[in-house]
Design a protein around this motif. Sequence first.
Motif, mmCIF file in Angstrom:
data_model
loop_
_atom_site.group_PDB
_atom_site.id
_atom_site.type_symbol
_atom_site.label_atom_id
_atom_site.label_comp_id
_atom_site.label_asym_id
_atom_site.label_seq_id
_atom_site.Cartn_x
_atom_site.Cartn_y
_atom_site.Cartn_z
ATOM 1 N N ARG A 39 3.790 -43.762 33.751
ATOM 2 C CA ARG A 39 3.287 -42.520 33.171
ATOM 3 C C ARG A 39 3.726 -42.392 31.712
ATOM 4 N N ASP A 40 5.031 -42.476 31.469
ATOM 5 C CA ASP A 40 5.522 -42.403 30.090
ATOM 6 C C ASP A 40 5.268 -43.715 29.349
ATOM 7 N N GLU A 67 -4.721 -41.536 22.347
ATOM 8 C CA GLU A 67 -4.072 -40.338 22.884
ATOM 9 C C GLU A 67 -4.964 -39.558 23.840
ATOM 10 N N GLU A 68 -6.273 -39.461 23.521
ATOM 11 C CA GLU A 68 -7.151 -38.693 24.400
ATOM 12 C C GLU A 68 -7.331 -39.391 25.752
ATOM 13 N N ARG A 70 -5.094 -41.515 27.067
ATOM 14 C CA ARG A 70 -3.775 -41.416 27.696
ATOM 15 C C ARG A 70 -3.617 -40.082 28.422
ATOM 16 N N LYS A 71 -4.121 -39.004 27.803
ATOM 17 C CA LYS A 71 -4.029 -37.676 28.425
ATOM 18 C C LYS A 71 -4.880 -37.612 29.699
ATOM 19 N N TYR A 73 -5.732 -40.104 31.637
ATOM 20 C CA TYR A 73 -5.046 -40.918 32.646
ATOM 21 C C TYR A 73 -3.841 -40.181 33.223
ATOM 22 N N ARG A 74 -3.009 -39.600 32.381
ATOM 23 C CA ARG A 74 -1.794 -38.948 32.871
ATOM 24 C C ARG A 74 -2.128 -37.728 33.716
ATOM 25 N N ASP A 75 -3.150 -36.969 33.308
ATOM 26 C CA ASP A 75 -3.543 -35.789 34.088
ATOM 27 C C ASP A 75 -4.070 -36.199 35.465
ATOM 28 N N GLN A 78 -1.367 -37.412 37.735
ATOM 29 C CA GLN A 78 -0.641 -36.288 38.315
ATOM 30 C C GLN A 78 -1.374 -35.747 39.536
#
Length: 335
Positions: A39-40, A67-68, A70-71, A73-75, A78
């Motif tokens: 994640r990080d 960055e967009e 990555r966001k 993917y991370r969301d 989760q």
Amino acid sequence: MEHGACHENDDYSNTALNLNKPKFVTNMRHQHALVLVGRDTIFGVHMTQYHHEEHKYQMILELELPEEVRKIYRDLRQTWPEMAFVLCNAESDLFMVPEIGGGSIASFRANIFMGLFPLDKLLPEEEENEHFFPWAPSIVKPLNDVEFEVTVKRVVQFRPFNHQEILPKFANYYVWGDGNEAHMTHWQTAHLASGPFDAPAFGPDYDHIMTLKHAPNWLDAPLLKAGVSVSVPAIKLRNATKKKKPDIPQVRPFKHDGKIEVLYRGIGQPYEVVAGYTYVFGPQVASSPSTIPELDPSVTTSNSPDQMMFMPATPKEYWADARLSSNIKDGFKDE
């Protein structure tokens, strides 16, 4: 002595392996599937295939996403912590795995997909295509609206298979990560399984890509970042009662939150790691089809009933629109 050596060479010169020897060794540029973990710090783990030259590599990459992306993917990670997220280079940007492993290519265009489209819903022509690629926008929708540029920050592992390597007695795994995040993947053995005059076949062994609950507190940070080799005595791959027949596990060997005893470098007293989620498990994709053992009907498994393969299915909302039409085989039920 010399006569015997010549005789062995003569035997090899007539084998199926030697008769198929290419005049020049290279790889076909192709699309590749990298299962994302972390994640990080985000890593991509290459899905292997022993019987396809272009996929005969274990490779782990630390990746940098826009960055967009990555966001996104991370969301979604989760929301879907148990889901396999698969990053694939675009059809317009093919490469050889050694070009990434050797550093001659440091970035590529890509998409990210969720899970694996149900294999029993493929069209006949797709099932019969030797180089069929299941993560195509015509089959499943990517998470991102447009292709994006991925940067390879570093190569954590690059390992071409050697078909003379012997399957170990116990399963070996590779542990790596960064900070408090850690992951494990099975150290695979694509051993030659066919006879000297048969069509080449390799395996069986299995691919296993998983995350750990947290970084091991017994492993120093620089070693974790570089990656270390461990053995798992609980997973026996060669059963003495079955002579030389491999004993490949038929179900995912580790339960979520389960404790796993591992031997650092395969020796000494055991250390403990705690299992997170498994994203890919089984020999179905990696091994040559003729080497995959039959499922034992007495073993209760959450895998597909007709194959030794686990990978979360692509949620139906991420199927390509054409796959939702009436020409797809009937009988699919949402999980």
